[in-house]
Design a protein around this motif. Structure first.
Motif, PDB file in Angstrom:
ATOM      1  N   PRO A  69       0.802  -1.227   0.000  1.00 40.36           N
ATOM      2  CA  PRO A  69       0.000   0.000   0.000  1.00 40.36           C
ATOM      3  C   PRO A  69       0.832   1.272   0.000  1.00 40.36           C
ATOM      4  CG  PRO A  69      -0.090  -1.053   2.150  1.00 40.36           C
ATOM      5  CD  PRO A  69       0.580  -2.015   1.225  1.00 40.36           C
ATOM      6  N   VAL A  70       1.975   1.265   0.692  1.00 40.05           N
ATOM      7  CA  VAL A  70       2.822   2.462   0.726  1.00 40.05           C
ATOM      8  C   VAL A  70       3.461   2.694  -0.640  1.00 40.05           C
ATOM      9  CG1 VAL A  70       4.873   3.516   1.752  1.00 40.05           C
ATOM     10  CG2 VAL A  70       3.242   2.311   3.205  1.00 40.05           C
ATOM     11  N   TYR A  71       3.921   1.621  -1.264  1.00 42.86           N
ATOM     12  CA  TYR A  71       4.510   1.774  -2.598  1.00 42.86           C
ATOM     13  C   TYR A  71       3.464   2.268  -3.593  1.00 42.86           C
ATOM     14  CZ  TYR A  71       6.957   0.852  -6.932  1.00 42.86           C
ATOM     15  OH  TYR A  71       7.540   0.997  -8.159  1.00 42.86           O
ATOM     16  N   LEU A  72       2.258   1.743  -3.494  1.00 45.09           N
ATOM     17  CA  LEU A  72       1.187   2.193  -4.390  1.00 45.09           C
ATOM     18  C   LEU A  72       0.878   3.669  -4.150  1.00 45.09           C
ATOM     19  CD1 LEU A  72      -0.898   1.562  -6.540  1.00 45.09           C
ATOM     20  CD2 LEU A  72      -2.448   0.760  -4.739  1.00 45.09           C
ATOM     21  N   PHE A  75       3.608   5.662  -5.683  1.00 43.93           N
ATOM     22  CA  PHE A  75       3.454   5.655  -7.144  1.00 43.93           C
ATOM     23  C   PHE A  75       2.361   6.641  -7.575  1.00 43.93           C
ATOM     24  CE2 PHE A  75       1.458   3.939 -11.005  1.00 43.93           C
ATOM     25  CZ  PHE A  75       2.566   3.878 -11.846  1.00 43.93           C
ATOM     26  N   LEU A  76       1.323   6.793  -6.742  1.00 44.55           N
ATOM     27  CA  LEU A  76       0.232   7.719  -7.048  1.00 44.55           C
ATOM     28  C   LEU A  76       0.548   9.153  -6.625  1.00 44.55           C
ATOM     29  CD1 LEU A  76      -2.754   5.424  -5.986  1.00 44.55           C
ATOM     30  CD2 LEU A  76      -2.061   6.025  -8.318  1.00 44.55           C
ATOM     31  N   LEU A  83       1.454   9.309   3.306  1.00 43.29           N
ATOM     32  CA  LEU A  83       2.040   7.977   3.209  1.00 43.29           C
ATOM     33  C   LEU A  83       2.215   7.386   4.603  1.00 43.29           C
ATOM     34  CD1 LEU A  83       4.804   8.275   0.445  1.00 43.29           C
ATOM     35  CD2 LEU A  83       2.611   7.090   0.296  1.00 43.29           C
ATOM     36  N   ALA A  84       2.518   8.255   5.575  1.00 42.52           N
ATOM     37  CA  ALA A  84       2.637   7.795   6.959  1.00 42.52           C
ATOM     38  C   ALA A  84       1.301   7.268   7.459  1.00 42.52           C
ATOM     39  CB  ALA A  84       3.115   8.931   7.863  1.00 42.52           C
ATOM     40  N   PRO A 117       9.730   1.075   0.476  1.00 48.17           N
ATOM     41  CA  PRO A 117       9.666   2.034  -0.635  1.00 48.17           C
ATOM     42  C   PRO A 117      10.629   3.206  -0.482  1.00 48.17           C
ATOM     43  CG  PRO A 117       7.458   1.376   0.011  1.00 48.17           C
ATOM     44  CD  PRO A 117       8.395   0.841   1.050  1.00 48.17           C
ATOM     45  N   LEU A 118      11.138   3.445   0.730  1.00 49.42           N
ATOM     46  CA  LEU A 118      12.099   4.529   0.926  1.00 49.42           C
ATOM     47  C   LEU A 118      13.474   4.170   0.391  1.00 49.42           C
ATOM     48  CD1 LEU A 118      11.274   5.781   4.543  1.00 49.42           C
ATOM     49  CD2 LEU A 118      10.246   6.433   2.367  1.00 49.42           C
TER      50      LEU A 118
END
Length: 209
Positions: A69-72, A75-76, A83-84, A117-118
């Motif tokens: 979900p964080v990567y998505l 990406f959005l 994001l947090a 993702p970081l």
């Protein structure tokens, strides 16, 4: 954008609510981790059953619950603060799963997943810190707590724009470990390193016989 952020937060919570430990334990016909060992449905407690393959699967799936979900969201092009919230929603889903009577785990692996993702440098530092602390002290809970404490410091030097986000996640992890903190203070927490050293020694003795 507001509707998208809300949707991602709900999606992250629902994904986090899928208890990998319970499902994998059922698949491997192991004891329910919520009523076995420490009672925590996570990879470490599944490892206490002696089935390392099941524990690895639980670890990987729990990490993915935070990463996807964080990567998505990244990406959005959703901002760092939101994001947090998405990452925290995934962790809250793991801690209080909607589909498993709100009996969840500590979300350490899921929180690690939210940091992937970081960048691998950040994730690598976190994993190295956890492993070093585990090797030094032998307590999985203490290793998780110390890693959560230093995570914001790592982010501050690597990607400072995410410092607040990671600090919020760290606070959530530390609060969830309140029971472990009490047991560590009263020297009632059970180390995991000694346990598996003993099991390996017993296996060697059995093989020699």
């Amino acid at each position: 954008m507001t509707a998208l952020i809300f949707f991602m937060i709900v999606l992250a919570y629902l994904g986090g609510s899928i208890s990998s430990a319970v499902l994998i334990s059922r698949l491997y016909r192991l004891p329910d981790p919520r009523s076995h060992g420490s009672g925590n449905p996570g990879a470490t407690n599944v490892l206490r059953t002696g089935n390392r393959s099941a524990a690895v699967w639980v670890l990987l799936l729990d990490i993915m619950k935070g990463t996807l979900p964080v990567y998505l969201g990244w990406f959005l092009e959703i901002g760092p603060l939101y994001l947090a919230f998405i990452g925290m929603a995934a962790c809250l889903g793991h801690m209080f799963p909607l589909f498993f009577h709100f009996r969840g785990g500590k979300a350490v692996a899921t929180a690690l997943g939210t940091l992937l993702p970081l960048g691998m440098d950040m994730a690598g530092l976190m994993m190295l810190t956890w492993l070093v602390c585990l090797g030094l002290f032998g307590y999985s809970s203490l290793a998780s707590l110390l890693t959560a404490l230093v995570a914001p410091l790592y982010v501050y030097f690597i990607k400072p724009e995410y410092t607040l986000s990671v600090s919020l996640l760290s606070c959530l992890i530390i609060l969830r470990h309140h029971g472990n903190i009490s047991r560590l203070y009263h020297r009632q927490e059970k180390p995991i390193i000694d346990r598996f050293k003993k099991e390996d020694k017993d296996e060697e003795n059995s093989a020699e016989r």
